[in-house]
Design an enzyme around this catalytic site. Structure first.
Site, PDB file in Angstrom:
ATOM      1  N   GLY A 199       0.835  -1.200   0.000  1.00  0.00           N
ATOM      2  CA  GLY A 199       0.000   0.000   0.000  1.00  0.00           C
ATOM      3  C   GLY A 199       0.866   1.244   0.000  1.00  0.00           C
ATOM      4  O   GLY A 199       0.501   2.272   0.578  1.00  0.00           O
ATOM      5  N   THR A 209       1.572   3.475  -2.118  1.00  0.00           N
ATOM      6  CA  THR A 209       1.113   4.701  -2.777  1.00  0.00           C
ATOM      7  C   THR A 209      -0.067   5.330  -2.048  1.00  0.00           C
ATOM      8  O   THR A 209      -0.606   6.338  -2.500  1.00  0.00           O
ATOM      9  CB  THR A 209       0.702   4.398  -4.235  1.00  0.00           C
ATOM     10  OG1 THR A 209      -0.340   3.410  -4.228  1.00  0.00           O
ATOM     11  CG2 THR A 209       1.889   3.871  -5.032  1.00  0.00           C
ATOM     12  N   ASP A 241      -2.407   6.977   1.249  1.00  0.00           N
ATOM     13  CA  ASP A 241      -2.332   8.216   2.019  1.00  0.00           C
ATOM     14  C   ASP A 241      -1.478   8.057   3.274  1.00  0.00           C
ATOM     15  O   ASP A 241      -0.691   8.942   3.611  1.00  0.00           O
ATOM     16  CB  ASP A 241      -3.750   8.660   2.389  1.00  0.00           C
ATOM     17  CG  ASP A 241      -3.796  10.093   2.874  1.00  0.00           C
ATOM     18  OD1 ASP A 241      -3.352  10.982   2.134  1.00  0.00           O
ATOM     19  OD2 ASP A 241      -4.276  10.323   4.007  1.00  0.00           O
ATOM     20  N   ARG A 248       2.235   8.068   2.445  1.00  0.00           N
ATOM     21  CA  ARG A 248       2.702   9.393   2.030  1.00  0.00           C
ATOM     22  C   ARG A 248       2.741  10.380   3.185  1.00  0.00           C
ATOM     23  O   ARG A 248       3.673  11.175   3.303  1.00  0.00           O
ATOM     24  CB  ARG A 248       1.799   9.950   0.928  1.00  0.00           C
ATOM     25  CG  ARG A 248       1.909   9.230  -0.403  1.00  0.00           C
ATOM     26  CD  ARG A 248       0.999   9.867  -1.448  1.00  0.00           C
ATOM     27  NE  ARG A 248       1.311  11.277  -1.646  1.00  0.00           N
ATOM     28  CZ  ARG A 248       0.595  12.291  -1.165  1.00  0.00           C
ATOM     29  NH1 ARG A 248      -0.492  12.051  -0.425  1.00  0.00           N
ATOM     30  NH2 ARG A 248       0.948  13.539  -1.400  1.00  0.00           N
ATOM     31  N   LYS A 294      -5.199  -0.767  12.119  1.00  0.00           N
ATOM     32  CA  LYS A 294      -6.608  -0.921  12.437  1.00  0.00           C
ATOM     33  C   LYS A 294      -7.429  -0.561  11.206  1.00  0.00           C
ATOM     34  O   LYS A 294      -6.918   0.139  10.318  1.00  0.00           O
ATOM     35  CB  LYS A 294      -6.986  -0.071  13.652  1.00  0.00           C
ATOM     36  CG  LYS A 294      -7.195   1.417  13.384  1.00  0.00           C
ATOM     37  CD  LYS A 294      -7.670   2.101  14.643  1.00  0.00           C
ATOM     38  CE  LYS A 294      -8.042   3.547  14.380  1.00  0.00           C
ATOM     39  NZ  LYS A 294      -9.332   3.749  13.738  1.00  0.00           N
ATOM     40  N   LYS A 337       2.588   7.891  21.144  1.00  0.00           N
ATOM     41  CA  LYS A 337       2.706   9.303  21.504  1.00  0.00           C
ATOM     42  C   LYS A 337       3.583   9.476  22.743  1.00  0.00           C
ATOM     43  O   LYS A 337       3.497   8.711  23.699  1.00  0.00           O
ATOM     44  CB  LYS A 337       1.322   9.910  21.748  1.00  0.00           C
ATOM     45  CG  LYS A 337       0.481  10.042  20.476  1.00  0.00           C
ATOM     46  CD  LYS A 337      -0.865  10.653  20.780  1.00  0.00           C
ATOM     47  CE  LYS A 337      -1.694  10.842  19.522  1.00  0.00           C
ATOM     48  NZ  LYS A 337      -1.131  11.852  18.618  1.00  0.00           N
ATOM     49  N   GLU A 341     -12.139  16.170  17.960  1.00  0.00           N
ATOM     50  CA  GLU A 341     -11.638  16.562  16.646  1.00  0.00           C
ATOM     51  C   GLU A 341     -12.491  17.686  16.092  1.00  0.00           C
ATOM     52  O   GLU A 341     -13.699  17.753  16.357  1.00  0.00           O
ATOM     53  CB  GLU A 341     -11.665  15.377  15.678  1.00  0.00           C
ATOM     54  CG  GLU A 341     -10.845  14.175  16.118  1.00  0.00           C
ATOM     55  CD  GLU A 341     -10.989  13.007  15.149  1.00  0.00           C
ATOM     56  OE1 GLU A 341     -10.193  12.937  14.204  1.00  0.00           O
ATOM     57  OE2 GLU A 341     -11.923  12.209  15.334  1.00  0.00           O
ATOM     58  N   HIS A 355      -8.414   3.267  20.447  1.00  0.00           N
ATOM     59  CA  HIS A 355      -7.626   4.359  21.025  1.00  0.00           C
ATOM     60  C   HIS A 355      -7.989   4.647  22.484  1.00  0.00           C
ATOM     61  O   HIS A 355      -7.130   4.653  23.373  1.00  0.00           O
ATOM     62  CB  HIS A 355      -7.812   5.641  20.203  1.00  0.00           C
ATOM     63  CG  HIS A 355      -7.340   5.538  18.796  1.00  0.00           C
ATOM     64  ND1 HIS A 355      -6.255   4.780  18.425  1.00  0.00           N
ATOM     65  CD2 HIS A 355      -7.797   6.108  17.653  1.00  0.00           C
ATOM     66  CE1 HIS A 355      -6.073   4.885  17.115  1.00  0.00           C
ATOM     67  NE2 HIS A 355      -6.997   5.676  16.635  1.00  0.00           N
TER      68      HIS A 355
END
Length: 482
Positions: free
Chosen positions: A17, A19, A21, A24, A146, A180, A214, A238
């Site tokens: 995978g 290519t 998101d 990248r 996930k 994190k 968010e 999460h």
């Protein structure tokens, strides 16, 4: 303070995978930062793989643009050296095309890791072909993203499929929240300071809040999100992991299975959540932005973009202490926080002071990662003993200066842990299944009741019913703020 960068062994990392998101935006820019920091050895290799016939030069060009867009501001002349570590092969995940070419690129003596940055439906075919073509050995590692299923049945099926080809010690189920810096500092604060651990129980803690807010909506993820919702997308993984780290008993050692054993005990001790302790919501339309239902293209959707729960843990340490969890989209600010709210003193010696003063340990995950402890002091100046609550603030960017800027982000840290063979910050198969075993009845309950999510305004803190979840017990949510 000087940060130590310990190089990992040379490796061949294959990204399926490549290519997409995630590759990248996160994986390749993160690896570039580790390369610049000197943690990735110059003779390590990163091999991209996808269906697209890009070729090595085409993929390098794509990653150069990705680093300029998502990587460090000053990339300097190191990009060319990093791109020299990259290669690419076109592979058919469900067929036999390209696997021989991939095998020919891999070297003996290097750590072999395979990152499945693809849809879960491809995990099984990839795992099978890695074994079938003799590419993955007993020391190889696979990284899976996930969602780990959408319910207990599918999670078990996924675990069975992976375990047919790889041992549990080779499977790295990645949850970037565990990478994190602040999440790991939570463990350091708890288990590295005598100040907190003796107070970490129902004798001194009133309640705990976990918030992941968010400002964005579902965006281009509408089709996926409408089949998942906030419960499956955020709580089951999460928020569950954050809850486990807050509530678990001290492990005997800071080692993968010792830590994960304690997290598993927390999940298995979670009580069922009654319907009146669950609030689900959907964001309404605003003057400039569509509603949730408009954004996902489903005018009859009952999927939640917000959820709040009151959760209890049935053990000696946490008996009677509520854990309040909430997460949602299109809220007031991007804000992730764990707040440990200690009990009132019960009696004040200061005449005329009727305010409730509480110590609060706040762990901020994003933005402005850091930890602060609210304490009560005398307000400066004349006029008697006036008390005020102030935070003892340890914002990492301020306390550590340049060191904070060089701290690896979650994906960087976790990928380096894969190369090291350290599974401490990765989920084990039985953890995933236990989380689904707790989550499934909650989802089945509101589906059986045909519950309709409450509408809430974009830019708010969620539906009013979520506020009442705490207000009726004499508590209140902490503010969602940037």
């Amino acid at each position: 303070m000087v940060s130590r960068v310990i190089p990992v062994d040379r490796f061949d990392l294959v990204i399926f995978g490549a290519t997409g998101d995630l590759a990248r935006r996160k994986i390749l820019p993160g690896l570039f930062r580790r390369f610049v920091a000197g943690q990735m050895t110059p003779d390590s290799r990163i091999i991209g793989s996808a269906r697209s016939p890009l070729g090595a030069e085409g993929w390098r060009s794509m990653i150069r643009e990705a680093i300029h867009e998502f990587g460090p501001a000053e990339s300097g002349d190191r990009i060319d050296a990093f791109l020299g570590c990259l290669d690419y092969v076109t592979v058919d995940a469900t067929g036999d095309g390209g696997w021989a070419d991939l095998k020919a690129l891999l070297r003996e003596g290097a750590v072999r890791a395979f990152y499945f940055s693809v849809a879960p439906s491809l995990f099984g075919p990839l795992a099978e072909r890695l074994r079938q073509h003799g590419i993955a050995g007993a020391d190889s590692r696979i990284v899976v993203e996930k969602p780990f299923g959408r319910d207990l049945e599918s999670a078990r099926a996924l675990n069975r499929t992976l375990s047919e080809h790889f041992g549990e010690g080779q499977i790295y189920r990645i949850d970037h929240y565990l990478g994190k810096e602040t999440v790991q500092n939570l463990m350091a604060v708890r288990f590295g300071n005598l100040l907190f651990e003796p107070l970490w129980n129902n004798h001194y803690i009133d309640h705990i809040q976990i918030t992941v807010a968010e400002t964005v909506g579902v965006g281009g993820r509408g089709e996926y999100y409408d089949k998942s919702g906030a419960m499956r997308d955020m709580v089951q993984n999460h928020l569950m992991q954050l809850l486990c780290l807050i509530a678990m008993e001290p492990p005997s050692r800071f080692e993968a299975d010792a830590v994960r054993d304690e997290k598993l005990k927390v999940i298995r001790a979670l009580r069922p959540v009654p319907a009146h302790h669950i609030v689900r919501g959907q964001y309404d339309a605003s003057d400039s932005s569509p509603s949730y239902r408009e954004e996902v293209g489903n005018p009859r959707s009952f999927t939640e973009s917000f959820i709040a729960l009151r959760v209890e843990i049935a053990n000696w340490r946490w008996a009677g202490v509520p854990f309040y969890l909430r997460t949602g989209k299109k809220l007031r600010a991007r804000h992730s926080e764990i707040a440990v709210v200690f009990k009132d003193l019960g009696h004040t010696i200061f005449e005329g002071d009727e305010r409730r003063h509480r110590n609060i340990l706040s762990i901020r995950l994003q933005p402005n990662e850091g930890i602060d402890l609210t304490v009560t002091i005398k307000e400066p100046g004349q006029g008697g003993m006036r008390l005020v609550d102030v935070p003892l603030d340890m914002t990492f960017a301020q306390a550590l200066g340049k060191e904070a800027a060089s701290v690896p982000d979650a994906y960087e840290r976790l990928i380096m842990d894969v190369i090291r063979g350290n599974q401490t910050l990765f989920m084990r198969g039985d953890e995933v299944e236990a989380a689904w075993a707790w989550t499934d009845p909650l989802i089945a309950g509101w589906e059986a009741r045909h519950d309709v999510p409450k509408l809430y305004d974009q830019g708010s803190s969620g539906p009013d019913d979520a506020l009442m979840l705490l207000h009726r017990e004499g508590r209140r949510w902490r503010d969602i703020r940037a």
